[in-house]
Design an enzyme around this catalytic site. Structure first.
Site, short mmCIF file in Angstrom:
data_model
loop_
_atom_site.label_atom_id
_atom_site.label_comp_id
_atom_site.label_asym_id
_atom_site.label_seq_id
_atom_site.Cartn_x
_atom_site.Cartn_y
_atom_site.Cartn_z
N ARG A 1 0.87 -1.20 0.11
CA ARG A 1 -0.08 -0.25 0.00
C ARG A 1 0.73 1.26 0.08
NH1 ARG A 1 -5.32 0.70 3.90
NH2 ARG A 1 -5.36 -1.49 3.28
N LYS B 1 -13.03 -8.81 7.66
CA LYS B 1 -14.10 -7.68 7.67
C LYS B 1 -14.97 -7.41 6.69
CE LYS B 1 -10.60 -4.04 7.33
NZ LYS B 1 -9.45 -5.00 7.44
N ASP C 1 -13.87 0.55 0.04
CA ASP C 1 -13.89 -0.85 -0.80
C ASP C 1 -15.01 -1.64 0.03
OD1 ASP C 1 -12.46 -0.90 1.65
OD2 ASP C 1 -11.38 -2.50 0.92
N ASP D 1 -16.70 2.27 3.96
CA ASP D 1 -15.61 3.03 3.34
C ASP D 1 -15.54 2.32 1.86
OD1 ASP D 1 -14.66 0.17 3.61
OD2 ASP D 1 -12.67 0.77 4.30
N SER E 1 -8.27 0.71 0.08
CA SER E 1 -9.32 0.78 1.11
C SER E 1 -9.64 2.25 1.40
CB SER E 1 -8.86 0.23 2.51
OG SER E 1 -9.81 -0.12 3.54
N GLU F 1 -12.64 -5.62 15.29
CA GLU F 1 -11.59 -4.66 15.66
C GLU F 1 -12.11 -3.13 15.52
OE1 GLU F 1 -8.28 -5.28 13.12
OE2 GLU F 1 -9.11 -4.15 11.40
N ASP G 1 -15.27 -2.61 3.09
CA ASP G 1 -14.82 -3.75 4.19
C ASP G 1 -15.12 -3.36 5.39
OD1 ASP G 1 -12.76 -2.07 4.20
OD2 ASP G 1 -11.42 -3.85 4.24
#
Length: 606
Positions: free
Chosen positions: A58, A429, A315, A313, A155, A415, A317
């Site tokens: 990333r 997630k 993407d 968000d 993300s 989380e 997830d």
């Protein structure tokens, strides 16, 4: 035009890049930087390399080995292919890989380059024909028993970034040592093959399949079946209208179809409904940022008299929730920890209804060690089993697989960074299924005349107030971050940690350092959770029950802090607990992190 700086090792890398990179835009950008003699910038992007870790890749989209671009993707895919040929050859030959992508710049291109490399290697590839939520990739990896799943996404990162996430054949995100093995394989296969750039194979190969429709249908059917039929009927009967934002991402199409199946009505925020790589209406496309990212959602909700907002968000997830107070009209954005408490209550209740004869002792709930310990408190009272893991869903998912091997039922994992896994349909997630479950729970609560905030208060009255304060500082200087944590480890001398804060007012009773493996709460002073010297993570426990973890982010230039006080149900003065927490957090930050002295950038108020 001379492409030299006069620095031998740098000029070698410049020549190498120009010879290897077939992207005209990045090649020209590099040449321009050479002409302008931007030596420091050239060193930063060519003499350093973006590293492949458990989060994959990333980073910023730009020219250079330290950034995300065509050449780095080709090298990464070639290395991944060689790794899978070595470790999963039979599975690779039989079922190949699955590749998905989001709506960011270059995401489709990099997914296609990955597919090209595997197709030219002679292996089956399932490449989604359009943008998909990230959860589709682990779902498809599991369904098709693929050797690996790849998702091109950054993300919730800023628009300048992109990423490359890899799932193992068990459909969970990779963990060590797989990440290191892939990184080593990448470094051994840096020279791009001519075939790695030849995208004509995408229109010619019989090994290429599009799984989009089949995965969409199967995902919708599977998630819909997880919601009790009585609850679907209740959704329709209550008839609530939820405001939904996809945050310029990929969630709306799938979530709308899922809502149709379970009786939920949503109205999207029109400006944020469809994928847009510019993310034009938000500075940070991350609903975890709170109210600053949800302005348009509030406006839309107020205009249609909707009292609950569901947010994914980009993407899809992660998931965030906001609720309008029935008296004041103020919007409350729930934290990930608060949502974890609500999900824990709801999914346990649903499990009891669905499996009345199943022993509660077989039920498991999980969270990361920096998340609220509300599930632990619930488990002591309700009888299910609780586990915590290192930060990241890779750990939660892999532990889930081990528990399933022991015939345990994992009904929920979360989380604090608004990541939720409702059941085990997707071993990661999943913001889409989480939103569906939460909307259903909300319909149930409102049918009883209760709000989400009211139910949260009720949960805390039963299991005790769990009040947390989590935030971060931004620091772009990696050496400064190391110095901050080294100072903490040598606070009053070599290998001595802080013993208290605020001149002894709050005593530290134990320290766990998962960078060095030290834990003075263990008889041998050795931590039992996995240790990683490549990241910073220290946890302090205080005599009054506060737990604080300081850690670095694996994907962003941040020093994060996580704090929570777990109070007894007998302590009802919430304000006093909050005041103590605020005082201690300020003391921890000022004394241990020293933001002013270190020039740390404070998180903007949300």
């Amino acid at each position: 035009m001379s492409c030299k700086t006069g620095i031998p090792d740098l000029d070698e890398k410049i020549e190498e890049w120009i010879a290897w990179d077939q992207n005209e835009t990045t090649c020209n950008e590099l040449k321009r930087m050479v002409v302008e003699q931007k030596v420091d910038e050239l060193k930063a992007i060519l003499l350093k390399r973006i590293s492949f870790g458990t989060a994959g890749l990333r980073g910023k989209m730009a020219v250079g080995y330290a950034c995300m671009n065509d050449l780095v993707i080709v090298q990464t895919a070639q290395g991944l292919l060689k790794h899978l040929q070595k470790e999963k050859l039979d599975l690779l030959k039989k079922n190949g890989i699955v590749v998905g992508y989001d709506g960011r710049y270059h995401s489709r291109r990099w997914a296609e380059l990955t597919a090209v490399i595997f197709l030219n290697g002679g292996y089956p590839v399932k490449l989604f024909s359009q943008v998909t939520p990230t959860p589709f990739v682990p779902f498809a990896t599991k369904k098709y028993k693929c050797a690996a799943g790849i998702m091109v996404t950054a993300s919730h990162n800023p628009k300048e970034d992109n990423g490359y996430k890899v799932y193992a054949d068990n459909s969970a995100q990779i963990i060590a040592p797989t990440d290191k093995n892939i990184q080593d394989s990448i470094l051994q296969n840096l020279v791009p093959l001519k075939t790695s750039w030849d995208t004509s194979v995408l229109t010619q190969s019989c090994l290429l399949k599009d799984p989009f429709q089949e995965i969409l249908d199967d995902y919708l059917k599977t998630i819909s079946e997880d919601i009790l039929s009585d609850h679907k009927k209740l959704n329709e009967a209550v008839g609530m209208t939820f405001t939904y934002t996809a945050m310029h991402g990929v969630g709306y199409f799938t979530f709308q179809k899922l809502c149709d199946l379970i009786g939920i009505k949503i109205v999207p925020v029109p400006e944020q409904r469809d994928p847009d790589p510019e993310f034009p209406t938000v500075k940070f496309p991350n609903p975890e940022e709170g109210k600053s990212s949800l302005d348009l959602s509030f406006r839309t909700a107020n205009s249609i008299n909707s009292v609950v907002i569901l947010a994914n968000d980009p993407d899809a997830d992660r998931m965030a929730i906001a609720e309008k107070h029935p008296n004041t009209g103020e919007w409350k954005v729930f934290t990930g920890n608060e949502l974890g408490a609500l999900f824990g209550w709801w999914l346990l209740d649903c499990f009891k209804l669905k499996y009345p004869d199943e022993p509660i002792s077989n039920v498991c709930m999980l969270c990361s060690t920096v998340s609220s310990m509300i599930l632990r408190s619930m488990s002591k009272k309700e009888g299910f089993t609780f586990f915590d893991t290192l930060t990241g869903f890779k750990w939660l998912a892999n532990l889930t697989l081990k528990l399933e091997e022991d015939n345990k039922k994992v009904v929920f994992a979360f989380e604090e960074a608004i990541g939720f896994m409702c059941g085990t349909r997707v071993l990661d997630k999943d913001g889409v299924s989480a939103a569906a479950h939460f909307a259903t729970m909300t319909s149930y609560l409102y049918s009883k005349g209760q709000t989400i905030a009211g139910k949260l208060d009720e949960i805390y009255s039963v299991y005790g107030h769990h009040i947390s304060c989590n935030s971060y500082y931004i620091c772009h200087d990696g050496e400064k971050i190391k110095a901050i944590f080294n100072r903490i480890r040598n606070f009053t001398g070599p290998n001595t940690y802080p013993q208290d804060i605020l001149n002894g007012k709050y005593k530290i009773t134990s320290v766990r350092d998962l960078t060095t493996g030290y834990d003075n709460n263990r008889p041998d002073n050795k931590a039992i959770l996995p240790v990683s010297a490549s990241s910073e993570m220290i946890t302090f426990q205080f005599s009054n029950g506060l737990v604080c973890t300081l850690r670095t982010s694996g994907t962003e230039p941040k020093i994060k802090y996580y704090t929570e006080i777990c109070a007894s149900p007998s302590i009802t003065d919430k304000k006093a607990i909050e005041d103590t927490l605020a005082e201690m957090v300020d003391g921890i930050c000022q004394e241990l992190l020293q933001p002013n002295e270190n020039g740390l950038i404070t998180r903007s108020t949300s």
